[in-house]
Design a protein around this motif. Structure first.
Motif, PDB file in Angstrom:
ATOM      1  N   ARG A 123       0.832  -1.207   0.000  1.00 46.20           N
ATOM      2  CA  ARG A 123       0.000   0.000   0.000  1.00 46.20           C
ATOM      3  C   ARG A 123       0.869   1.261   0.000  1.00 46.20           C
ATOM      4  O   ARG A 123       1.847   1.349   0.747  1.00 46.20           O
ATOM      5  N   ILE A 124       0.502   2.228  -0.831  1.00 51.66           N
ATOM      6  CA  ILE A 124       1.204   3.513  -0.848  1.00 51.66           C
ATOM      7  C   ILE A 124       0.752   4.330   0.357  1.00 51.66           C
ATOM      8  O   ILE A 124      -0.429   4.636   0.514  1.00 51.66           O
ATOM      9  N   VAL A 125       1.702   4.660   1.221  1.00 52.11           N
ATOM     10  CA  VAL A 125       1.402   5.474   2.400  1.00 52.11           C
ATOM     11  C   VAL A 125       2.082   6.839   2.296  1.00 52.11           C
ATOM     12  O   VAL A 125       1.521   7.851   2.710  1.00 52.11           O
ATOM     13  N   GLY A 126       3.274   6.877   1.746  1.00 58.07           N
ATOM     14  CA  GLY A 126       3.972   8.138   1.549  1.00 58.07           C
ATOM     15  C   GLY A 126       4.037   8.511   0.078  1.00 58.07           C
ATOM     16  O   GLY A 126       4.412   7.686  -0.758  1.00 58.07           O
ATOM     17  N   MET A 127       3.658   9.753  -0.241  1.00 53.70           N
ATOM     18  CA  MET A 127       3.650  10.239  -1.617  1.00 53.70           C
ATOM     19  C   MET A 127       4.860  11.135  -1.873  1.00 53.70           C
ATOM     20  O   MET A 127       5.501  11.628  -0.929  1.00 53.70           O
ATOM     21  N   PRO A 128       5.203  11.356  -3.153  1.00 53.66           N
ATOM     22  CA  PRO A 128       6.330  12.239  -3.468  1.00 53.66           C
ATOM     23  C   PRO A 128       6.203  13.594  -2.772  1.00 53.66           C
ATOM     24  O   PRO A 128       5.141  14.215  -2.774  1.00 53.66           O
ATOM     25  N   GLY A 129       7.316  14.028  -2.151  1.00 51.00           N
ATOM     26  CA  GLY A 129       7.343  15.318  -1.473  1.00 51.00           C
ATOM     27  C   GLY A 129       6.938  15.271  -0.014  1.00 51.00           C
ATOM     28  O   GLY A 129       7.128  16.255   0.725  1.00 51.00           O
ATOM     29  N   ASP A 130       6.376  14.146   0.456  1.00 49.79           N
ATOM     30  CA  ASP A 130       5.960  14.030   1.856  1.00 49.79           C
ATOM     31  C   ASP A 130       7.162  14.007   2.797  1.00 49.79           C
ATOM     32  O   ASP A 130       8.249  13.533   2.433  1.00 49.79           O
ATOM     33  N   THR A 131       6.935  14.483   4.011  1.00 44.38           N
ATOM     34  CA  THR A 131       7.842  14.216   5.119  1.00 44.38           C
ATOM     35  C   THR A 131       7.139  13.208   6.017  1.00 44.38           C
ATOM     36  O   THR A 131       5.979  13.422   6.389  1.00 44.38           O
ATOM     37  N   ILE A 132       7.801  12.111   6.340  1.00 41.61           N
ATOM     38  CA  ILE A 132       7.132  11.031   7.067  1.00 41.61           C
ATOM     39  C   ILE A 132       8.001  10.548   8.228  1.00 41.61           C
ATOM     40  O   ILE A 132       9.216  10.710   8.221  1.00 41.61           O
ATOM     41  N   TYR A 133       7.338   9.992   9.228  1.00 39.30           N
ATOM     42  CA  TYR A 133       8.035   9.244  10.272  1.00 39.30           C
ATOM     43  C   TYR A 133       7.055   8.215  10.823  1.00 39.30           C
ATOM     44  O   TYR A 133       5.847   8.304  10.591  1.00 39.30           O
ATOM     45  N   MET A 134       7.554   7.226  11.556  1.00 46.10           N
ATOM     46  CA  MET A 134       6.709   6.170  12.103  1.00 46.10           C
ATOM     47  C   MET A 134       6.937   6.045  13.603  1.00 46.10           C
ATOM     48  O   MET A 134       8.065   6.123  14.078  1.00 46.10           O
ATOM     49  N   ARG A 135       5.822   5.858  14.320  1.00 45.90           N
ATOM     50  CA  ARG A 135       5.863   5.580  15.740  1.00 45.90           C
ATOM     51  C   ARG A 135       4.871   4.452  16.029  1.00 45.90           C
ATOM     52  O   ARG A 135       3.687   4.577  15.704  1.00 45.90           O
ATOM     53  N   ASP A 136       5.363   3.393  16.645  1.00 51.75           N
ATOM     54  CA  ASP A 136       4.524   2.247  17.031  1.00 51.75           C
ATOM     55  C   ASP A 136       3.706   1.733  15.849  1.00 51.75           C
ATOM     56  O   ASP A 136       2.505   1.500  15.958  1.00 51.75           O
ATOM     57  N   TYR A 137       4.366   1.613  14.697  1.00 54.87           N
ATOM     58  CA  TYR A 137       3.809   1.033  13.478  1.00 54.87           C
ATOM     59  C   TYR A 137       2.760   1.917  12.788  1.00 54.87           C
ATOM     60  O   TYR A 137       2.126   1.492  11.828  1.00 54.87           O
ATOM     61  N   VAL A 138       2.572   3.132  13.253  1.00 48.86           N
ATOM     62  CA  VAL A 138       1.664   4.082  12.602  1.00 48.86           C
ATOM     63  C   VAL A 138       2.492   5.148  11.903  1.00 48.86           C
ATOM     64  O   VAL A 138       3.418   5.717  12.495  1.00 48.86           O
ATOM     65  N   MET A 139       2.167   5.425  10.631  1.00 54.73           N
ATOM     66  CA  MET A 139       2.887   6.434   9.864  1.00 54.73           C
ATOM     67  C   MET A 139       2.286   7.820  10.128  1.00 54.73           C
ATOM     68  O   MET A 139       1.064   7.982  10.166  1.00 54.73           O
ATOM     69  N   TYR A 140       3.171   8.801  10.287  1.00 54.83           N
ATOM     70  CA  TYR A 140       2.763  10.195  10.416  1.00 54.83           C
ATOM     71  C   TYR A 140       3.277  10.927   9.176  1.00 54.83           C
ATOM     72  O   TYR A 140       4.436  10.766   8.777  1.00 54.83           O
ATOM     73  N   VAL A 141       2.390  11.724   8.577  1.00 51.34           N
ATOM     74  CA  VAL A 141       2.669  12.296   7.253  1.00 51.34           C
ATOM     75  C   VAL A 141       2.446  13.806   7.263  1.00 51.34           C
ATOM     76  O   VAL A 141       1.419  14.297   7.763  1.00 51.34           O
ATOM     77  N   LYS A 142       3.405  14.528   6.694  1.00 49.30           N
ATOM     78  CA  LYS A 142       3.251  15.963   6.438  1.00 49.30           C
ATOM     79  C   LYS A 142       3.438  16.177   4.938  1.00 49.30           C
ATOM     80  O   LYS A 142       4.562  16.151   4.434  1.00 49.30           O
ATOM     81  N   PRO A 143       2.343  16.351   4.190  1.00 47.76           N
ATOM     82  CA  PRO A 143       2.470  16.537   2.738  1.00 47.76           C
ATOM     83  C   PRO A 143       3.267  17.795   2.398  1.00 47.76           C
ATOM     84  O   PRO A 143       3.327  18.746   3.191  1.00 47.76           O
ATOM     85  N   LYS A 144       3.862  17.774   1.239  1.00 48.84           N
ATOM     86  CA  LYS A 144       4.655  18.911   0.771  1.00 48.84           C
ATOM     87  C   LYS A 144       3.798  20.176   0.765  1.00 48.84           C
ATOM     88  O   LYS A 144       2.668  20.179   0.280  1.00 48.84           O
ATOM     89  N   GLY A 145       4.327  21.267   1.337  1.00 48.27           N
ATOM     90  CA  GLY A 145       3.608  22.537   1.357  1.00 48.27           C
ATOM     91  C   GLY A 145       2.704  22.726   2.553  1.00 48.27           C
ATOM     92  O   GLY A 145       2.053  23.767   2.673  1.00 48.27           O
ATOM     93  N   THR A 146       2.632  21.732   3.456  1.00 45.62           N
ATOM     94  CA  THR A 146       1.816  21.866   4.662  1.00 45.62           C
ATOM     95  C   THR A 146       2.732  21.979   5.886  1.00 45.62           C
ATOM     96  O   THR A 146       3.935  21.736   5.813  1.00 45.62           O
ATOM     97  N   ARG A 147       2.134  22.298   7.041  1.00 44.26           N
ATOM     98  CA  ARG A 147       2.939  22.582   8.228  1.00 44.26           C
ATOM     99  C   ARG A 147       2.800  21.532   9.323  1.00 44.26           C
ATOM    100  O   ARG A 147       3.611  21.505  10.247  1.00 44.26           O
ATOM    101  N   HIS A 148       1.765  20.683   9.252  1.00 44.41           N
ATOM    102  CA  HIS A 148       1.495  19.794  10.366  1.00 44.41           C
ATOM    103  C   HIS A 148       1.467  18.329   9.933  1.00 44.41           C
ATOM    104  O   HIS A 148       1.058  18.006   8.820  1.00 44.41           O
ATOM    105  N   PHE A 149       1.890  17.474  10.843  1.00 45.13           N
ATOM    106  CA  PHE A 149       1.812  16.035  10.622  1.00 45.13           C
ATOM    107  C   PHE A 149       0.422  15.520  10.997  1.00 45.13           C
ATOM    108  O   PHE A 149      -0.181  15.982  11.969  1.00 45.13           O
TER     109      PHE A 149
END
Length: 232
Positions: A123-149
């Motif tokens: 499954r695609i979870v992170g898209m081009p330009g995203d900033t991502i990190y994972m905690r306890d198997y859950v992905m946190y995503v901040k899309p390009k051009g946004t300020r919050h995860f």
């Protein structure tokens, strides 16, 4: 005396041979046409592992399409083989021939005992330009051009389910696939893919990011078993 009665045995034999030849030609054409569709337009993939449970059960059959090349967040895609092999012209021809005439159901280079030689649904979870990190198997995503995860479940356009891993007390987090990692910024042509079974799946946590060239097809729907029919 009618025309049929006047026909010589030779003419009747030639007419019969012509009819058999036309039937054979039609069958070959139909076979080639169907296999062209099953190779280049749409074809089935059997999910043989537990890597995508619960939404794609083991032994489900999923229809995918290589022409559906516009990928979105939460799409299930077919990732190509992770191992590249140097093959001669004859070997490449045999691979192509067998793959075509089996509707992409048999690949002579696949080896279930050797990692990376089989295509995989992920499954695609992170898209081009995203900033991502994972905690306890859950992905946190901040899309390009946004300020919050946001969590992957808050940002996805389509809902999906995952299987989490609850580690026992004293569990060594270095064992198995990562359940947590620090921030990663995806380039403009990079995708981060995960298995829905987060506890025991090889995916971008092990291989790294993938690009469009690594994606062979996009999943459209699951049709076998019928009770699990689902559009993706």
């Amino acid at each position: 005396m009618n025309r049929k009665q006047m026909a010589t045995p030779y003419q009747m034999k030639k007419a019969k041979q012509r009819k058999v030849f036309l039937i054979f030609l039609y069958a070959v054409f139909l076979f080639a046409f169907i296999n062209t569709i099953l190779t280049y337009i749409i074809f089935p993939v059997r999910q043989t592992s537990l890597s995508m449970i619960p939404d794609v059960q083991q032994e489900s059959v999923v229809m995918v399409s290589p022409v559906a090349s516009k990928y979105e967040r939460s799409d299930i895609v077919l990732i190509g083989k992770r191992v590249s092999e140097e093959k001669g012209l004859f070997d490449r021809f045999c691979e192509l021939f067998i793959s075509f005439f089996t509707g992409r159901q048999v690949f002579v280079s696949e080896d279930s005992s050797f990692p990376g030689t089989k295509q995989k649904l992920r499954r695609i979870v992170g898209m081009p330009g995203d900033t991502i990190y994972m905690r306890d198997y859950v992905m946190y995503v901040k899309p390009k051009g946004t300020r919050h995860f946001l969590t992957e479940f808050e940002i996805t356009p389509k809902t999906y389910n995952v299987t989490f891993f609850t580690a026992p007390a004293g569990w060594d987090s270095s064992l198995g696939v990562k359940g947590s990692f620090d921030e990663i910024v995806l380039a403009d042509d990079e995708y981060f893919v995960l298995g829905d079974n987060r506890k025991s799946t090889d995916d971008s946590r092990l291989w790294g990011v993938v690009t469009k060239d690594d994606i062979d097809a996009k999943a459209l729907f699951c049709y076998l078993p019928f009770k699990n029919f689902k559009l993706y």
